[in-house]
Design a protein around this motif. Structure first.
Motif, PDB file in Angstrom:
ATOM      1  N   ARG A  23       0.844  -1.192   0.000  1.00 51.20           N
ATOM      2  CA  ARG A  23       0.000   0.000   0.000  1.00 51.20           C
ATOM      3  C   ARG A  23       0.876   1.237   0.000  1.00 51.20           C
ATOM      4  NH1 ARG A  23      -4.742  -0.452   4.353  1.00 51.20           N
ATOM      5  NH2 ARG A  23      -6.009   0.483   2.704  1.00 51.20           N
ATOM      6  N   VAL A  24       0.309   2.334  -0.528  1.00 53.69           N
ATOM      7  CA  VAL A  24       1.039   3.590  -0.664  1.00 53.69           C
ATOM      8  C   VAL A  24       0.285   4.687   0.074  1.00 53.69           C
ATOM      9  CG1 VAL A  24       1.888   5.343  -2.278  1.00 53.69           C
ATOM     10  CG2 VAL A  24       2.006   2.912  -2.892  1.00 53.69           C
ATOM     11  N   VAL A  25       1.006   5.403   0.921  1.00 53.51           N
ATOM     12  CA  VAL A  25       0.455   6.569   1.599  1.00 53.51           C
ATOM     13  C   VAL A  25       0.665   7.793   0.724  1.00 53.51           C
ATOM     14  CG1 VAL A  25       0.586   8.058   3.641  1.00 53.51           C
ATOM     15  CG2 VAL A  25       1.002   5.586   3.855  1.00 53.51           C
ATOM     16  N   ASP A  26      -0.388   8.516   0.404  1.00 54.43           N
ATOM     17  CA  ASP A  26      -0.274   9.813  -0.256  1.00 54.43           C
ATOM     18  C   ASP A  26       0.067  10.824   0.839  1.00 54.43           C
ATOM     19  OD1 ASP A  26      -0.804  12.392  -1.314  1.00 54.43           O
ATOM     20  OD2 ASP A  26      -2.193  11.554  -2.780  1.00 54.43           O
ATOM     21  N   LEU A  27       1.316  11.253   0.899  1.00 55.15           N
ATOM     22  CA  LEU A  27       1.798  12.033   2.035  1.00 55.15           C
ATOM     23  C   LEU A  27       1.073  13.368   2.192  1.00 55.15           C
ATOM     24  CD1 LEU A  27       5.639  11.388   1.735  1.00 55.15           C
ATOM     25  CD2 LEU A  27       4.059  10.349   3.357  1.00 55.15           C
ATOM     26  N   ALA A  28       0.943  14.119   1.095  1.00 55.13           N
ATOM     27  CA  ALA A  28       0.286  15.426   1.180  1.00 55.13           C
ATOM     28  C   ALA A  28      -1.183  15.277   1.549  1.00 55.13           C
ATOM     29  CB  ALA A  28       0.450  16.180  -0.134  1.00 55.13           C
ATOM     30  N   ALA A  29      -1.841  14.276   0.974  1.00 58.64           N
ATOM     31  CA  ALA A  29      -3.258  14.060   1.278  1.00 58.64           C
ATOM     32  C   ALA A  29      -3.439  13.654   2.731  1.00 58.64           C
ATOM     33  CB  ALA A  29      -3.837  12.995   0.352  1.00 58.64           C
ATOM     34  N   ALA A  30      -2.552  12.806   3.241  1.00 57.87           N
ATOM     35  CA  ALA A  30      -2.652  12.373   4.629  1.00 57.87           C
ATOM     36  C   ALA A  30      -2.492  13.556   5.573  1.00 57.87           C
ATOM     37  CB  ALA A  30      -1.601  11.307   4.922  1.00 57.87           C
ATOM     38  N   HIS A  31      -1.519  14.413   5.284  1.00 57.81           N
ATOM     39  CA  HIS A  31      -1.287  15.581   6.139  1.00 57.81           C
ATOM     40  C   HIS A  31      -2.471  16.548   6.081  1.00 57.81           C
ATOM     41  CE1 HIS A  31       1.184  18.606   8.239  1.00 57.81           C
ATOM     42  NE2 HIS A  31       0.626  19.482   7.435  1.00 57.81           N
ATOM     43  N   GLU A  32      -2.988  16.779   4.877  1.00 60.56           N
ATOM     44  CA  GLU A  32      -4.088  17.738   4.731  1.00 60.56           C
ATOM     45  C   GLU A  32      -5.355  17.224   5.410  1.00 60.56           C
ATOM     46  OE1 GLU A  32      -6.050  20.561   1.264  1.00 60.56           O
ATOM     47  OE2 GLU A  32      -4.819  18.839   0.705  1.00 60.56           O
ATOM     48  N   GLN A  33      -5.613  15.928   5.274  1.00 56.46           N
ATOM     49  CA  GLN A  33      -6.810  15.384   5.909  1.00 56.46           C
ATOM     50  C   GLN A  33      -6.697  15.385   7.425  1.00 56.46           C
ATOM     51  OE1 GLN A  33      -7.745  11.575   4.090  1.00 56.46           O
ATOM     52  NE2 GLN A  33      -7.308  12.409   2.068  1.00 56.46           N
ATOM     53  N   ARG A  34      -5.493  15.258   7.924  1.00 59.20           N
ATOM     54  CA  ARG A  34      -5.280  15.235   9.368  1.00 59.20           C
ATOM     55  C   ARG A  34      -5.288  16.642   9.969  1.00 59.20           C
ATOM     56  NH1 ARG A  34      -5.959  11.352  12.821  1.00 59.20           N
ATOM     57  NH2 ARG A  34      -4.886   9.919  11.407  1.00 59.20           N
ATOM     58  N   HIS A  35      -4.678  17.617   9.240  1.00 62.81           N
ATOM     59  CA  HIS A  35      -4.476  18.951   9.823  1.00 62.81           C
ATOM     60  C   HIS A  35      -5.254  20.065   9.114  1.00 62.81           C
ATOM     61  CE1 HIS A  35      -1.274  17.405  12.403  1.00 62.81           C
ATOM     62  NE2 HIS A  35      -0.797  16.771  11.358  1.00 62.81           N
ATOM     63  N   GLY A  36      -5.856  19.751   7.973  1.00 65.61           N
ATOM     64  CA  GLY A  36      -6.595  20.772   7.240  1.00 65.61           C
ATOM     65  C   GLY A  36      -5.723  21.782   6.555  1.00 65.61           C
ATOM     66  N   ILE A  37      -4.432  21.480   6.393  1.00 67.30           N
ATOM     67  CA  ILE A  37      -3.467  22.394   5.770  1.00 67.30           C
ATOM     68  C   ILE A  37      -2.716  21.636   4.683  1.00 67.30           C
ATOM     69  CG2 ILE A  37      -1.446  23.863   6.135  1.00 67.30           C
ATOM     70  CD1 ILE A  37      -2.285  24.060   9.081  1.00 67.30           C
ATOM     71  N   TYR A  38      -2.616  22.241   3.506  1.00 65.78           N
ATOM     72  CA  TYR A  38      -1.854  21.633   2.415  1.00 65.78           C
ATOM     73  C   TYR A  38      -0.363  21.918   2.629  1.00 65.78           C
ATOM     74  CZ  TYR A  38       0.000  20.718  -2.252  1.00 65.78           C
ATOM     75  OH  TYR A  38       0.733  20.244  -3.304  1.00 65.78           O
ATOM     76  N   ALA A  39       0.452  20.886   2.585  1.00 64.20           N
ATOM     77  CA  ALA A  39       1.903  21.011   2.758  1.00 64.20           C
ATOM     78  C   ALA A  39       2.594  20.677   1.436  1.00 64.20           C
ATOM     79  CB  ALA A  39       2.393  20.084   3.871  1.00 64.20           C
ATOM     80  N   PRO A  40       2.972  21.682   0.645  1.00 65.32           N
ATOM     81  CA  PRO A  40       3.557  21.410  -0.670  1.00 65.32           C
ATOM     82  C   PRO A  40       4.840  20.586  -0.604  1.00 65.32           C
ATOM     83  CG  PRO A  40       3.825  23.722  -0.065  1.00 65.32           C
ATOM     84  CD  PRO A  40       2.886  23.117   0.921  1.00 65.32           C
ATOM     85  N   GLU A  41       5.557  20.662   0.516  1.00 58.22           N
ATOM     86  CA  GLU A  41       6.799  19.898   0.635  1.00 58.22           C
ATOM     87  C   GLU A  41       6.551  18.396   0.736  1.00 58.22           C
ATOM     88  OE1 GLU A  41       5.939  21.462   4.874  1.00 58.22           O
ATOM     89  OE2 GLU A  41       5.474  21.954   2.782  1.00 58.22           O
ATOM     90  N   LEU A  42       5.288  18.012   0.946  1.00 53.04           N
ATOM     91  CA  LEU A  42       4.952  16.588   1.001  1.00 53.04           C
ATOM     92  C   LEU A  42       4.360  16.071  -0.310  1.00 53.04           C
ATOM     93  CD1 LEU A  42       3.412  16.185   4.578  1.00 53.04           C
ATOM     94  CD2 LEU A  42       5.795  15.989   3.848  1.00 53.04           C
ATOM     95  N   ALA A  43       4.288  16.934  -1.303  1.00 52.36           N
ATOM     96  CA  ALA A  43       3.712  16.534  -2.587  1.00 52.36           C
ATOM     97  C   ALA A  43       4.765  16.085  -3.589  1.00 52.36           C
ATOM     98  CB  ALA A  43       2.898  17.693  -3.172  1.00 52.36           C
ATOM     99  N   ASP A  44       6.035  16.267  -3.241  1.00 50.50           N
ATOM    100  CA  ASP A  44       7.129  15.982  -4.179  1.00 50.50           C
ATOM    101  C   ASP A  44       8.345  15.546  -3.371  1.00 50.50           C
ATOM    102  OD1 ASP A  44       8.426  16.489  -7.017  1.00 50.50           O
ATOM    103  OD2 ASP A  44       9.736  17.481  -5.558  1.00 50.50           O
ATOM    104  N   ILE A  45       8.992  14.460  -3.780  1.00 47.80           N
ATOM    105  CA  ILE A  45      10.108  13.925  -2.995  1.00 47.80           C
ATOM    106  C   ILE A  45      11.282  14.887  -2.956  1.00 47.80           C
ATOM    107  CG2 ILE A  45      11.830  12.085  -2.829  1.00 47.80           C
ATOM    108  CD1 ILE A  45       9.079  11.217  -1.924  1.00 47.80           C
TER     109      ILE A  45
END
Length: 327
Positions: A23-45
């Motif tokens: 399984r693969v965790v979508d890092l940016a989506a996980a952070h945004e769903q948890r905190h309500g804030i988009y983190a661009p640094e988690l959208a790209d390695i």
């Protein structure tokens, strides 16, 4: 963490493997769903690496407490190389056995081409010995074509000018932070993580151009020729990168294996040497060079169109690519 770059529904994202890489965790989506804030640094390695420890901590938190909506089955995504393209890539020569066995194989092949039977190998030529002597004194490397990087599962296109294609079983590191004049004893702090690397090689082109003494060019630099992946294993999860079993298979048949502990030059040595009066930047890639018994040339066996090459490195996974000729 086991970080990946993947595509899903037409978008390229940064992720992490979990559940035995199923399984693969979508890092940016996980952070945004948890905190309500988009983190661009988690959208790209690459952005994640450039973001430093803070970004890495956010990624680790996203993996640890991932919402179900941010999880995808591996079968539903297309993996890309971890960084595609990397900011820079250098491929180094770290395994003496590979050099010696390639030279011996080339001598035997030249003799066969002349109709001569080698009753006994006379050892390295004068030119080969000069390279071996230099190898023992300092790391040797060349800069590869970063734009030819592809990921696991992607097709390698056989270059039209070659009749003799080969694979190379390697692994390598990504640089964590800007590095300049780094002492060997501190160099490990500059390693972000490890991945598998297949430096596909057009051996006939390489043999012709190396006479020019400027390093490989068309023997290495062709579209799709640098396969990397399937993931980056972060340095904290690789306590000893110098005791890893490495295996190469072609169409399921084992063609060669070795252990990373046979490296003459360690990655710390490479970072210390290359960073002398030169800055290495986050996300740059350094390849190990081919391990002994890690290519077809050493055994005088070469690829055919349609062959599938699997490179396995203990603790990292399997990098799998098929090589095809275009019509």
């Amino acid at each position: 963490m086991r970080l990946v770059t993947f595509e899903h529904e037409g978008r390229r994202r940064a992720g992490a493997f979990i559940n035995d890489d199923t399984r693969v965790v979508d890092l940016a989506a996980a952070h945004e769903q948890r905190h309500g804030i988009y983190a661009p640094e988690l959208a790209d390695i690459l952005a994640l690496i450039e973001g430093g420890d803070d970004a890495l901590d956010k990624a680790a938190e996203a993996v640890k407490s991932v919402p179900e909506a941010a999880l995808l089955p591996r079968s539903a995504v297309k993996l890309r190389a971890p960084i595609q393209p990397p900011p820079q890539m250098r491929d180094c020569s770290c395994f003496e056995l590979h050099l010696r066995q390639c030279y011996a194989a080339a001598r035997e092949m030249r003799a066969k081409a002349k109709g001569v039977e080698l009753l006994a190998d006379t050892g390295p030529s004068e030119a080969e010995q000069r390279i071996l002597d230099l190898f023992s004194k300092q790391p040797i490397y060349y800069k590869a074509n970063r734009f030819s990087v592809i990921g696991t599962g992607e097709t390698v296109i056989w270059p039209a000018y070659s009749r003799m294609m080969d694979f190379e079983l390697e692994y390598g590191v990504y640089i964590k932070k800007a590095a300049k004049d780094v002492p060997v004893e501190k160099a490990r702090d500059y390693i972000f993580g490890y991945t598998i690397y297949n430096d596909f090689s057009a051996r006939d082109a390489q043999a012709a151009e190396m006479i020019g003494q400027l390093g490989p060019a068309k023997g290495k630099d062709f579209d799709t020729g640098n396969a990397m992946g399937p993931c980056i294993v972060t340095a904290d999860e690789m306590p000893n990168p110098y005791d890893l079993t490495m295996i190469a298979r072609v169409n399921g048949e084992e063609w060669g294996r070795g252990n990373s502990g046979t490296m003459h030059w360690k990655f710390e040595d490479l970072i210390a040497f290359i960073s002398r009066s030169e800055t290495l930047y986050p996300g740059e890639f350094l390849g190990s060079g081919t391990i002994g018994n890690g290519c077809g040339l050493e055994a005088q066996r070469f690829l055919k169109p349609g062959d599938e090459v699997e490179l396995e490195v203990e603790g990292i996974g399997v990098l799998r690519n098929r090589i095809v000729k275009e019509a």
